[in-house]
Write an enzyme that holds these catalytic residues in place. Structure first.
Site, PDB file in Angstrom:
ATOM      1  N   HIS A   1      56.717  29.412  85.996  1.00 52.46           N
ATOM      2  CA  HIS A   1      57.020  29.537  84.572  1.00 52.46           C
ATOM      3  C   HIS A   1      56.661  28.255  83.817  1.00 52.46           C
ATOM      4  CE1 HIS A   1      59.382  33.027  85.910  1.00 52.46           C
ATOM      5  NE2 HIS A   1      59.376  33.425  84.645  1.00 52.46           N
ATOM      6  N   GLU A   2      56.880  27.110  84.438  1.00 49.97           N
ATOM      7  CA  GLU A   2      56.555  25.851  83.778  1.00 49.97           C
ATOM      8  C   GLU A   2      55.045  25.700  83.599  1.00 49.97           C
ATOM      9  OE1 GLU A   2      56.951  22.432  81.752  1.00 49.97           O
ATOM     10  OE2 GLU A   2      58.541  23.823  82.326  1.00 49.97           O
TER      11      GLU A   2
END
Length: 566
Positions: free
Chosen positions: A503-504
């Protein structure tokens, strides 16, 4: 007088039977029944003196030679119907029932609210277009709409090459399978290393391409999400077929039991078998009269059966390595799943109406997402950026920390509702329409892409039910693969860690900033889950669900504001 199946003519001595054409008006029927109820108390005297109950107007007359049981049933039925019609004022039926929203209700159909949701979004889009026509003369703003066509051919060519580059998995796997058992090119020795290195390099290249070609963020979002999907597909295809190649080598080695390994096969943890176990070992005690070689033969036969079953699809139509074909590989790429299997359940035909409706709904959701971003999200972020820009203020009065926090809090509050709608639309466009369209095109029968995540009471439950394809991939290829070596708790942390890193990467590529806000927020879910499972909080479903929704809505706007403004 009350109407019966045998209606009475004006002359009392003459009776004519005729069918009832239509139901009499309710008020007329009630008044007729009430006028006769007081006189005959629900019965009617015939010309020969016999008493019969009033008919309802819908029943067939009972023959005179009918059995007594039939006559009694008819009599009681007509009496009950007469009792129902005896009141002048219409009555309301009351019973012990719960409301539709009650937790004990059996009703789960809220399709009407689903339609209301779309009607509300349509009203929002129409009023927005009318306001824009009044202010600018055009129905839409152009900040985001114009980005869709920038370097569109670059995106199409790059996406095609990216998909094509994943196909190297098939010839490499054929090479690993054909290698001798003790060769460095087998999957267990060198194949897993080669594929892991290739996947890392492949991901790095396709993450860098949008930056090198200076694409807009809309094109970058599409390519990046497709890249992450193909990475998981390629990983699942390589590692599952690698496991099958090693299983096949063990099965072939058992043709010569004297030199083959007798180690039992390991069953990885699943939902039904969370602890994992060993298969292929003797589980019954041999009888004293059995010969020494009988146990060895039974052990080999049982292990051979376990390995052969592993090489066959659950439906029994495909056996490894007959799946190693180009058609099978590209079919897997099109199927709406991230976990490779030898065979999937299929529908008999394509529902073209359903397919076209999902394609239309996909573009409709993208349209609404663009309108929301143009009208509600982008203006709030631009206004906050201008207010936080030091050049917009005199040097003698710089922004204080309190003013920065107030601007940030105000921006977050303005983004709460738009991001809630964006979140719901992104969920629909991905898990209901895009995956549903892919499933329809490939006749993929398993449409379980999500569960009732909106009823989640903690983040662990949400991670299981919000995105079933990704959850299945992480459980199969991360959690189950690492748990035998590092234990349950560490495997859970590793699974969350990999998900947070993914997600990052997405947020960093979209905003072109590496801040770690999304990573920190996702890893904070673990201590929150531990808190929610304590005896003081556990079991409070309504409270935990409210907390889930509040943190979800607040977290989305908070993360966006931090990435854009800080």
């Amino acid at each position: 007088m009350a109407t019966t199946a045998a209606e009475i003519s004006e002359e009392p001595s003459v009776r004519k039977l005729r069918s009832r054409a239509q139901k009499r008006p309710l008020l007329q029927s009630q008044l007729s029944h009430s006028s006769t109820a007081s006189e005959s108390n629900g019965v009617e005297a015939t010309s020969n003196g016999h008493v019969t109950p009033q008919a309802s107007g819908y029943s067939t007359p009972i023959p005179s030679d009918a059995p007594p049981s039939v006559k009694s049933l008819s009599t009681v039925r007509k009496q009950v119907r007469a009792e129902q019609r005896r009141r002048l004022f219409p009555t309301v039926e009351f019973a012990s029932r719960v409301s539709h929203f009650d937790p004990n209700s059996d009703h789960r159909d809220f399709h009407g609210f689903f339609n209301l949701f779309w009607i509300g979004l349509a009203i929002m889009a129409i009023t927005t277009m009318l306001r824009n026509i009044k202010d600018t003369g055009y129905p839409f703003r152009v900040q985001i709409w114009s980005l869709f066509t920038v370097k569109l051919w670059h995106l199409a060519i790059a996406d095609f090459l990216m998909v094509f580059s994943t196909a190297v998995s098939l010839p490499l796997h054929r090479l690993f399978r054909a290698a001798p058992a003790n060769s460095v090119l087998t999957w267990a020795r060198g194949g897993i290393v080669i594929m892991s290195i290739y996947q890392v390099l492949w991901l790095s290249v396709w993450i860098a391409v949008p930056f090198l070609l200076e694409w807009t963020w809309t094109a970058q979002v599409f390519l990046l999400l497709h890249t992450m999907v193909l990475l998981m597909k390629m990983h699942s295809y390589a590692f599952y077929n690698g496991h099958l190649s090693e299983t096949e080598k063990r099965l072939r080695a058992l043709d010569n039991p004297a030199t083959a390994s007798r180690a039992p096969a390991y069953l990885y943890p699943t939902l039904e078998n969370p602890m994992g176990s060993l298969a292929g070992a003797i589980t019954t005690t041999s009888s004293p009269k059995s010969r020494p070689g009988d146990d060895d033969a039974e052990e080999v036969a049982q292990l051979r059966e376990v390995l052969a079953r592993e090489l066959t699809s659950p439906m029994g139509n495909i056996t490894y390595p007959t799946n190693l074909t180009w058609s099978n590989y590209f079919d897997y790429l099109c199927c709406p799943t991230l976990c490779y299997e030898l065979e999937y359940p299929r529908n008999e035909r394509i529902d073209w109406q359903n397919l076209f409706s999902k394609i239309l709904a996909t573009f409709g959701c993208i349209f609404l997402l663009t309108v929301i971003s143009e009208e509600f999200i982008l203006p709030a972020l631009i206004d906050a950026q201008n207010r936080l820009n030091p050049a917009s203020r005199p040097a003698s009065s710089p922004l204080t920390a309190l003013e920065v926090l107030l601007i940030l809090a105000e921006t977050i509050s303005w983004l709460l509702f738009p991001f809630m709608l964006t979140f719901l639309l992104v969920f629909l466009v991905i898990f209901e329409y895009v995956l549903g369209a892919c499933a329809e095109m490939t006749r993929f029968a398993d449409r379980h892409f999500y569960s009732d995540w909106w009823n989640s009471t903690d983040w662990m439950e949400f991670s299981r039910e919000w995105n079933v394809p990704v959850y299945s991939f992480l459980r199969r290829h991360v959690y189950s693969a690492s748990r035998p070596y590092i234990g349950k708790a560490n495997a859970t942390v590793i699974t969350f860690l990999i998900s947070a890193i993914g997600h990052e990467i997405v947020m960093a590529c979209i905003t072109k900033k590496l801040r770690g806000y999304g990573f920190v927020c996702q890893m904070l879910q673990l201590p929150i889950v531990m808190l929610q499972r304590t005896k003081w909080v556990r079991g409070r479903k309504t409270f935990n669900n409210v907390c889930f929704w509040c943190s979800m809505i607040l977290g989305l706007s908070l993360i966006c504001s931090l990435y854009v403004l800080v």
